[in-house]
Motif scaffolding. Structure first.
Motif, PDB file in Angstrom:
ATOM      1  N   GLY A 176     -31.905 -31.563  45.206  1.00  0.00           N
ATOM      2  CA  GLY A 176     -31.111 -32.503  45.983  1.00  0.00           C
ATOM      3  C   GLY A 176     -31.038 -33.881  45.369  1.00  0.00           C
ATOM      4  O   GLY A 176     -30.630 -34.845  46.021  1.00  0.00           O
TER       5      GLY A 176
ATOM      6  N   THR B  24     -24.342 -41.970  39.613  1.00  0.00           N
ATOM      7  CA  THR B  24     -24.154 -41.908  41.065  1.00  0.00           C
ATOM      8  C   THR B  24     -22.877 -41.152  41.392  1.00  0.00           C
ATOM      9  O   THR B  24     -22.842 -40.294  42.291  1.00  0.00           O
TER      10      THR B  24
ATOM     11  N   ALA C 141     -22.249 -37.454  43.172  1.00  0.00           N
ATOM     12  CA  ALA C 141     -21.317 -37.305  44.297  1.00  0.00           C
ATOM     13  C   ALA C 141     -20.318 -36.176  44.041  1.00  0.00           C
ATOM     14  O   ALA C 141     -19.958 -35.429  44.967  1.00  0.00           O
TER      15      ALA C 141
ATOM     16  N   SER D  21     -22.036 -32.923  44.549  1.00  0.00           N
ATOM     17  CA  SER D  21     -22.155 -32.715  46.000  1.00  0.00           C
ATOM     18  C   SER D  21     -20.845 -32.212  46.584  1.00  0.00           C
ATOM     19  O   SER D  21     -20.818 -31.256  47.377  1.00  0.00           O
ATOM     20  N   ARG D  22     -19.753 -32.861  46.205  1.00  0.00           N
ATOM     21  CA  ARG D  22     -18.444 -32.514  46.760  1.00  0.00           C
ATOM     22  C   ARG D  22     -18.082 -31.073  46.468  1.00  0.00           C
ATOM     23  O   ARG D  22     -17.614 -30.335  47.349  1.00  0.00           O
TER      24      ARG D  22
ATOM     25  N   SER E  70     -20.130 -28.556  45.400  1.00  0.00           N
ATOM     26  CA  SER E  70     -21.121 -27.547  45.772  1.00  0.00           C
ATOM     27  C   SER E  70     -21.303 -27.433  47.281  1.00  0.00           C
ATOM     28  O   SER E  70     -21.786 -26.403  47.777  1.00  0.00           O
TER      29      SER E  70
ATOM     30  N   LYS F  67     -23.434 -29.176  48.780  1.00  0.00           N
ATOM     31  CA  LYS F  67     -24.845 -29.509  49.000  1.00  0.00           C
ATOM     32  C   LYS F  67     -25.059 -30.990  48.666  1.00  0.00           C
ATOM     33  O   LYS F  67     -24.463 -31.506  47.724  1.00  0.00           O
ATOM     34  N   THR F  68     -25.916 -31.655  49.397  1.00  0.00           N
ATOM     35  CA  THR F  68     -26.163 -33.076  49.166  1.00  0.00           C
ATOM     36  C   THR F  68     -26.989 -33.288  47.909  1.00  0.00           C
ATOM     37  O   THR F  68     -28.103 -32.758  47.786  1.00  0.00           O
ATOM     38  N   VAL F  69     -26.431 -34.031  46.982  1.00  0.00           N
ATOM     39  CA  VAL F  69     -27.141 -34.427  45.760  1.00  0.00           C
ATOM     40  C   VAL F  69     -26.977 -35.930  45.611  1.00  0.00           C
ATOM     41  O   VAL F  69     -25.854 -36.440  45.617  1.00  0.00           O
ATOM     42  N   VAL F  70     -28.084 -36.657  45.491  1.00  0.00           N
ATOM     43  CA  VAL F  70     -28.036 -38.110  45.323  1.00  0.00           C
ATOM     44  C   VAL F  70     -28.598 -38.469  43.952  1.00  0.00           C
ATOM     45  O   VAL F  70     -29.410 -37.734  43.381  1.00  0.00           O
TER      46      VAL F  70
END
Length: 283
Positions: free
Chosen positions: A155, A203, A207, A210-211, A213, A215-218
């Protein structure tokens, strides 16, 4: 005849693939340390010759009759300069008409630690008197997308690049540029600063992962030493971890940003979009 060194590597193979679109296979030489690794190219009719940067005699034979030579920089960081010197000396003995060398973006002023060997190689080429062209490649987007699986698992996408912008491009884009130069007239003396049309921060890369997949990745920015320690903890060798952490620090200083669009002009099309490459990596 065009000779491509390092032809069993990812970039070298893509360059030969591009050259085959316009040239007979018999006019292309794949110069490699391990000929068995390019048996598929030999099956297409590409000439395969033994070429080891550390063995000058193999280079003399490999470069014989070359009109153009693509000198892809050695993968052995720390040993590049003597190896490149051997290749340049052999090219001179063979009377090569044009040497194209894969350097790094803005080699003369780059803060990247790996730029020193490229800068020194460019100086060797200049001193050799050989007609040459310098392809100063930016980063491959694939370098960053290799970390996508780990980022999805945890994540978080880690690095030490801060908000530095990265104008990377697909490896295939740089291969197309090399092929274009090797098959074009009047290239001697040119220096190309090659980078992608689209720049992003890590960053923004997180994003996009995340978009696509769901899934939230930061992005988690670390101090260079901490990033290196994390890479070592993930099992990377010391020299690789050091190279990656130093490169990220260079990104924070603008080392991999360029908005000159020389790459897209050279290949006659836009460079491959980040979203497209992320999609391929996630697939």
């Amino acid at each position: 005849m065009i000779v491509v060194t390092g032809a069993s590597g990812q970039l070298g193979r893509l360059v030969i693939k591009e050259l085959l679109k316009t040239l007979p296979a018999s006019e292309i030489v794949a110069a490699v340390r391990t000929p068995e690794k390019v048996s598929d190219l030999a099956a297409l009719g590409v000439q395969v010759r033994l070429a080891d940067y550390a063995q000058p005699a193999t280079l003399d034979a490999a470069f014989k009759g070359a009109g153009q030579l693509l000198l892809i920089s050695s993968s052995e960081v720390g040993q590049r300069l003597p190896q490149h010197r051997n290749a340049i000396d052999a090219a001179k003995r063979a009377g090569v008409g044009l040497v194209a060398y894969t350097s790094v973006l803005r080699a003369e002023t780059s803060p990247l630690g790996l730029a020193a060997e490229h800068k020194a190689t460019e100086a060797l080429l200049k001193a050799s008197g050989l007609p040459h062209v310098v392809l100063r490649n930016g980063w491959y987007t694939e370098n960053y997308l290799a970390s996508a699986p780990a980022a999805l698992q945890h994540g978080a996408y880690i690095g030490s690049a801060g908000e530095g912008r990265i104008a990377s491009a697909a490896r295939a884009d740089y291969a197309a540029a090399a092929a274009a130069v090797l098959t074009s007239a009047d290239q001697a003396g040119k220096v190309y600063e090659l980078a992608g049309d689209e720049a992003y921060t890590l960053t923004e890369l997180a994003a996009e992962i995340s978009r696509q997949s769901g899934k939230t990745v930061v992005y988690q920015n670390l101090a260079e030493a901490d990033f290196k320690e994390a890479l070592l903890g993930a099992g990377l060798p010391e020299h690789v971890a050091g190279l990656l952490s130093d490169s990220d620090l260079g990104v924070s200083k603008g080392a991999l940003f360029d908005d000159g669009h020389q790459l897209s002009r050279l290949i006659g099309r836009p460079t491959t979009a980040l979203a497209t490459l992320v999609e391929a990596a996630l697939a």
